[in-house]
Design a protein around this motif. Structure first.
Motif, PDB file in Angstrom:
ATOM      1  N   ILE A   1       0.838  -1.199   0.000  1.00  0.00           N
ATOM      2  CA  ILE A   1       0.000   0.000   0.000  1.00  0.00           C
ATOM      3  C   ILE A   1       0.875   1.252   0.000  1.00  0.00           C
ATOM      4  O   ILE A   1       0.629   2.201  -0.752  1.00  0.00           O
ATOM      5  CB  ILE A   1      -0.944   0.014   1.219  1.00  0.00           C
ATOM      6  CG1 ILE A   1      -1.975  -1.119   1.105  1.00  0.00           C
ATOM      7  CG2 ILE A   1      -1.662   1.353   1.346  1.00  0.00           C
ATOM      8  CD1 ILE A   1      -2.842  -1.284   2.329  1.00  0.00           C
ATOM      9  N   GLU A   2       1.914   1.245   0.835  1.00  0.00           N
ATOM     10  CA  GLU A   2       2.792   2.408   0.924  1.00  0.00           C
ATOM     11  C   GLU A   2       3.549   2.634  -0.383  1.00  0.00           C
ATOM     12  O   GLU A   2       3.740   3.765  -0.826  1.00  0.00           O
ATOM     13  CB  GLU A   2       3.764   2.229   2.090  1.00  0.00           C
ATOM     14  CG  GLU A   2       3.083   2.351   3.449  1.00  0.00           C
ATOM     15  CD  GLU A   2       3.951   1.873   4.597  1.00  0.00           C
ATOM     16  OE1 GLU A   2       5.064   1.393   4.326  1.00  0.00           O
ATOM     17  OE2 GLU A   2       3.492   1.980   5.752  1.00  0.00           O
ATOM     18  N   LYS A   3       3.965   1.530  -1.013  1.00  0.00           N
ATOM     19  CA  LYS A   3       4.688   1.629  -2.289  1.00  0.00           C
ATOM     20  C   LYS A   3       3.766   2.202  -3.369  1.00  0.00           C
ATOM     21  O   LYS A   3       4.166   3.019  -4.193  1.00  0.00           O
ATOM     22  CB  LYS A   3       5.177   0.231  -2.694  1.00  0.00           C
ATOM     23  CG  LYS A   3       6.206   0.230  -3.798  1.00  0.00           C
ATOM     24  CD  LYS A   3       6.751  -1.173  -4.001  1.00  0.00           C
ATOM     25  CE  LYS A   3       7.826  -1.177  -5.080  1.00  0.00           C
ATOM     26  NZ  LYS A   3       8.362  -2.539  -5.312  1.00  0.00           N
ATOM     27  N   LYS A   4       2.509   1.753  -3.336  1.00  0.00           N
ATOM     28  CA  LYS A   4       1.526   2.192  -4.330  1.00  0.00           C
ATOM     29  C   LYS A   4       1.205   3.677  -4.177  1.00  0.00           C
ATOM     30  O   LYS A   4       0.960   4.390  -5.149  1.00  0.00           O
ATOM     31  CB  LYS A   4       0.250   1.359  -4.166  1.00  0.00           C
ATOM     32  CG  LYS A   4      -0.835   1.656  -5.190  1.00  0.00           C
ATOM     33  CD  LYS A   4      -2.054   0.796  -4.919  1.00  0.00           C
ATOM     34  CE  LYS A   4      -3.204   1.154  -5.843  1.00  0.00           C
ATOM     35  NZ  LYS A   4      -4.426   0.368  -5.545  1.00  0.00           N
TER      36      LYS A   4
END
Length: 424
Positions: A298-301
């Motif tokens: 989620i954080e990467k996205k």
């Protein structure tokens, strides 16, 4: 309770299903013919291609099978397909060729050969390198064979319905096919049927409800999971969220993770990424590996793509792109036997699953990076959060591999690793 953990692993390969072998097939694999047709006074010539069988060192029996297969004999076509997978017992001397193995096995299965239909069911279930996993195809072929009375296919079809592989989860259908196979003496089906009837009997479900209502967080989570998956109860996401929340607020990591999923996917509650992250983080703080992996994704996205052109160039480069098949596939130190040994020695059956009799196959995928490190471990098919976490943990703990290579350069390659947890 003693247990056995079977580890089956397969590289996810993309191999097209040939209905006819085209002109671009490998040299020596096809023969050409011409078909002439006339219409409205115009003559048209069309070149057709059919598989050419290169025979060498075949026994007399093997040559007989080849001839029968060419003439359309379904059983002979199945054996020819087996020969192309490298099975020497057929007596057919042909070089290993997975595309032709698939071609002849499908020809046989389409004519109703039960052996071929069951074989295709296994191939598409993701435990071989012959075809890319396709659970819809797997279920389709198991059903074809099951309807003809094959006990093994009936058991496997029951598993498809039980786990939702290639079809919506349906406990009644799972029990129906387990019972069909068990009536023919299939021991795996008998055990599966006994497990399902014990777990989802009216008295067992009533007991689970009572425990959940009395505040047992484990029972609350399990009841929520039953509603979420439609196991024993009609699928009801709102009820699932209700019970997940009850257990999550008491600190149950499994419930926190599932509640995060419900918020993330909008199941039984309005989509809310912030709430999803909150509950994923709660679970991750307790060591939940799946929650950690999900948070990272989620954080990467959500990271801003400030240099989109740079990102594009990196994904198109050999170091950034993830391949399914390369010239030289990555290898675990010591080869596949060493990989099998590593997994067998390092996987620990979760005690809670052992006590509850939970078993099944967790399918994970990972990327072998250019330096041989294991990254991007994902659960493709879940059985139980505890089994999922154990499968992810052991894959993440693997030592560096020999990286895959394309044109002599190291590249990133995705691997699929099915791990079957079975109690005895």
């Amino acid at each position: 309770m003693k247990h056995i953990i079977r580890i089956l692993f397969a590289v996810a390969l993309l191999i097209a299903v040939p209905t006819t072998m085209n002109a671009q097939s490998p040299k020596g694999k096809t023969t050409k013919g011409k078909v002439t047709t006339k219409a409205n006074g115009t003559t048209k010539t069309k070149t057709t291609t059919t598989p050419k069988i290169i025979e060498k060192n075949s026994t007399a029996k093997g040559l007989e099978i080849i001839n029968k297969a060419k003439k359309g004999d379904a059983e002979a076509q199945f054996y020819l397909g087996q020969a192309y997978t490298g099975k020497s017992w057929t007596g057919i001397g042909v070089a290993k060729d997975f595309k032709l193995a698939l071609y002849w096995t499908r020809k046989s299965a389409e004519q109703g050969c039960v052996m071929a239909q069951t074989e295709l069911g296994f191939w598409y279930s993701g435990i071989t390198v012959i075809v890319k996993e396709d659970l819809n195809q797997s279920k389709y072929w198991f059903q074809k064979a099951a309807e003809q009375g094959d006990a093994m296919a009936q058991y496997r079809l029951g598993k498809c319905y039980y786990h939702g592989d290639g079809v919506a989860k349906d406990l009644k259908q799972a029990v129906y096919w387990y019972r069909k196979a068990a009536e023919q003496g299939d021991e795996d089906a008998k055990k599966a049927l006994e497990e399902v009837e014990k777990k989802f009997s009216p008295s067992a479900l009533e007991s689970l409800k009572n425990k959940a209502q009395n505040g047992d967080s484990k029972a609350q989570f399990e009841l929520g999971r039953c509603y979420h998956e439609g196991e024993g109860f009609t699928k009801d996401y709102q009820q699932a969220v209700y019970w997940f929340r009850k257990a999550a607020e008491k600190g149950n990591a499994n419930a926190q993770f599932y509640l995060g999923l419900c918020y993330y996917n909008g199941e039984g509650v309005a989509k809310d990424e912030q709430q999803a992250i909150y509950w994923f983080r709660k679970a991750a703080e307790q060591g939940d590996l799946l929650a950690k992996v999900t948070l990272e994704k989620i954080e990467k996205k959500s990271q801003p793509s400030s240099s989109s052109s740079q990102a594009k160039s990196s994904t198109s480069s050999s170091s950034g792109q993830v391949h399914d098949v390369v010239e030289q596939m990555p290898q675990f130190p010591g080869g596949q036997s060493a990989l099998f040994q590593f997994l067998s020695q390092n996987i620990h059956y979760p005690e809670i699953c052992e006590k509850k009799g939970i078993q099944g196959r967790v399918i994970c995928s990972c990327v072998v990076d250019t330096d041989g490190s294991i990254t991007d471990v994902q659960v493709k098919q879940s059985v139980d959060p505890n089994l999922d976490r154990e499968a992810v943990r052991v894959i993440q703990s693997m030592p560096k591999w020999t990286p895959g290579k394309e044109n002599g350069l190291p590249v990133r390659v995705r691997y699929t690793i099915p791990i079957t947890f079975r109690l005895q």
